[in-house]
Enzyme design. Structure first.
Site, PDB file in Angstrom:
ATOM      1  N   ASP A 263     -83.864 -12.039  94.895  1.00  0.00           N
ATOM      2  CA  ASP A 263     -84.148 -10.739  94.313  1.00  0.00           C
ATOM      3  C   ASP A 263     -84.766  -9.873  95.415  1.00  0.00           C
ATOM      4  OD1 ASP A 263     -84.670  -8.716  92.374  1.00  0.00           O
ATOM      5  OD2 ASP A 263     -86.709  -9.472  92.146  1.00  0.00           O
TER       6      ASP A 263
ATOM      7  N   ASP B 227     -87.170  -6.426  95.038  1.00  0.00           N
ATOM      8  CA  ASP B 227     -88.548  -6.014  94.758  1.00  0.00           C
ATOM      9  C   ASP B 227     -89.401  -7.181  94.293  1.00  0.00           C
ATOM     10  OD1 ASP B 227     -88.837  -2.663  94.366  1.00  0.00           O
ATOM     11  OD2 ASP B 227     -86.829  -3.500  94.480  1.00  0.00           O
TER      12      ASP B 227
END
Length: 416
Positions: free
Chosen positions: A153, A155
């Site tokens: 991922d 953020d």
């Protein structure tokens, strides 16, 4: 009755991981029996050491038993009897495991780092167990197979929320190490851009580092870096000839067979329904946001950097998710509704499709040889949750933990 149901389920259970909560309950008994919270530390240090050793043994026995239950669960799934395992009866929401989890060894490792069995006032916590599960997963990957693909991922996993992957980010040397080892690396992000330049702005530090490492990385190794945007909608590959270091990959080169059946009319209908539901939440909750419609996503984003309450964001996610799930189009088309920290978006597809598409793009990498690293694994409003359907996973709480995880993976492989 409705109010109690809403408090106990809609506003609580989606914030918990039932397997972790169950393990916490198992560990609570030896903690209570051996904690001796009224004893002063300096009163009898020899006795405290003995108590800690006894507690360590009891904790280790519990993790050994859970490890055995997970192996039994894997065996039942292999025999196409997933609902018959003892673990499934004890934890009905438990999903699939693609490798064994070496929980006893992982506990001993984390106990050395976190002094879990020496604590007398603070019981084994959610974070203790989450990190033990991460270590157990790394051991399971290395001992039973090999890690060929690592997806991340963006953020809160590789960089802080709303930030960018800058050249001084400590994860970059670790990502380069993965590429040098011949592994594939995928950034599977919710950011749904159709232009390479926008991803370059977010990932500049990594992309420039790969470009600058031309003498240390072979062309095949550099080609092992991809970016999957919009959860599962836009794929970009590393391209040294591009000014943005990325080139768009046409969908016919990576779409899974099931994804080719998604109809444009259904995509439009689902996004229309999601937008209508989002607008209703904006009005009902008085959210200081604007509605954004994209090619394969729709969401709400705060105006002028205003912070939106977490509870309002979660309410919006749950309302929209429930509305779509009850619709006809929601039954035909996969989607992901998630809380992005200060916004809410609904994407076509989800990260399970994104990770599987990366696996296919790189020649069919198996789930048992794939690791997805992310920070959002709660059952609702978390877009990494669905990745558990496509690969083994590691649940981290911030970029620093990602660095620690990659170092731990490297250490485990060197010692095995």
């Amino acid at each position: 009755m409705t109010t109690r149901y809403r408090v106990e389920y809609a506003l609580k259970s989606h914030r918990r991981d039932q397997l972790i909560e169950w393990i916490k309950g198992l560990l609570a008994v030896p903690f209570v029996l051996h904690s001796q919270p009224t004893v002063i530390y300096q009163e009898d240090s020899e006795n405290l050491v003995a108590v800690a050793a006894d507690t360590h043994q009891r904790y280790a026995e519990i993790f050994r038993d859970v490890e055995s239950l997970i192996r039994d669960h894997i065996d039942h799934e292999a025999k196409d009897l997933p609902g018959k395992s003892k673990l499934k009866l004890l934890v009905p929401t438990v999903g699939s495991f693609f490798t064994p989890l070496h929980l006893e060894d992982a506990f001993k490792h984390q106990d050395r780092l976190r002094s879990i069995s020496r604590r007398r006032f603070v019981a084994p916590s959610f974070n203790d167990i989450r990190l033990i599960l991460n270590s157990a997963q790394l051991l399971g990957l290395v001992r039973s197979s090999h890690v060929d693909l690592v997806t991340f991922d963006g953020d809160v996993t590789l960089y802080d929320d709303g930030a960018c992957l800058t050249s001084d980010n400590p994860s970059i040397p670790r990502l380069l190490r993965l590429l040098r080892q011949g592994r594939k690396v995928g950034i599977v992000t919710a950011a749904g851009y159709t232009e390479a330049g926008k991803y370059y702005a977010r990932l500049k530090g990594l992309l420039d580092a790969v470009h600058d490492e031309a003498s240390q990385l072979t062309p095949d190794q550099r080609a092992g870096l991809v970016v999957m945007g919009g959860e599962s909608n836009f794929l970009f590959r590393y391209d040294p000839a591009s000014p943005h270091r990325l080139s768009y990959v046409p969908r016919d080169q990576w779409l899974l067979p099931e994804m080719t059946t998604w109809q444009d009319s259904d995509i439009t209908a689902l996004l229309d329904l999601a937008e209508s539901s989002l607008r209703a939440c904006v009005s009902n909750l008085g959210l200081p946001v604007t509605v954004l419609r994209k090619d394969r996503a729709v969401g709400v984003s705060p105006v002028n950097g205003t912070r939106v309450n977490r509870e309002q964001l979660e309410e919006t996610v749950l309302v929209v998710q429930n509305t779509i799930e009850r619709s006809a189009v929601g039954g035909r088309l996969p989607f992901c509704a998630f809380n992005g920290g200060n916004d809410v978006f609904v994407d076509i597809g989800d990260k399970s499709w994104g990770v599987r598409a990366c696996q296919q793009y790189f020649g069919g990498i198996e789930r048992t040889r794939t690791l997805h690293v992310g920070d959002q694994f709660l059952s609702a409003g978390a877009n990494d949750f669905k990745a558990r359907l496509a690969s083994t996973t590691a649940w981290i709480a911030g970029p620093a933990e990602t660095v620690q995880l990659l170092d731990e993976l490297n250490l485990v492989e060197e010692t095995h």
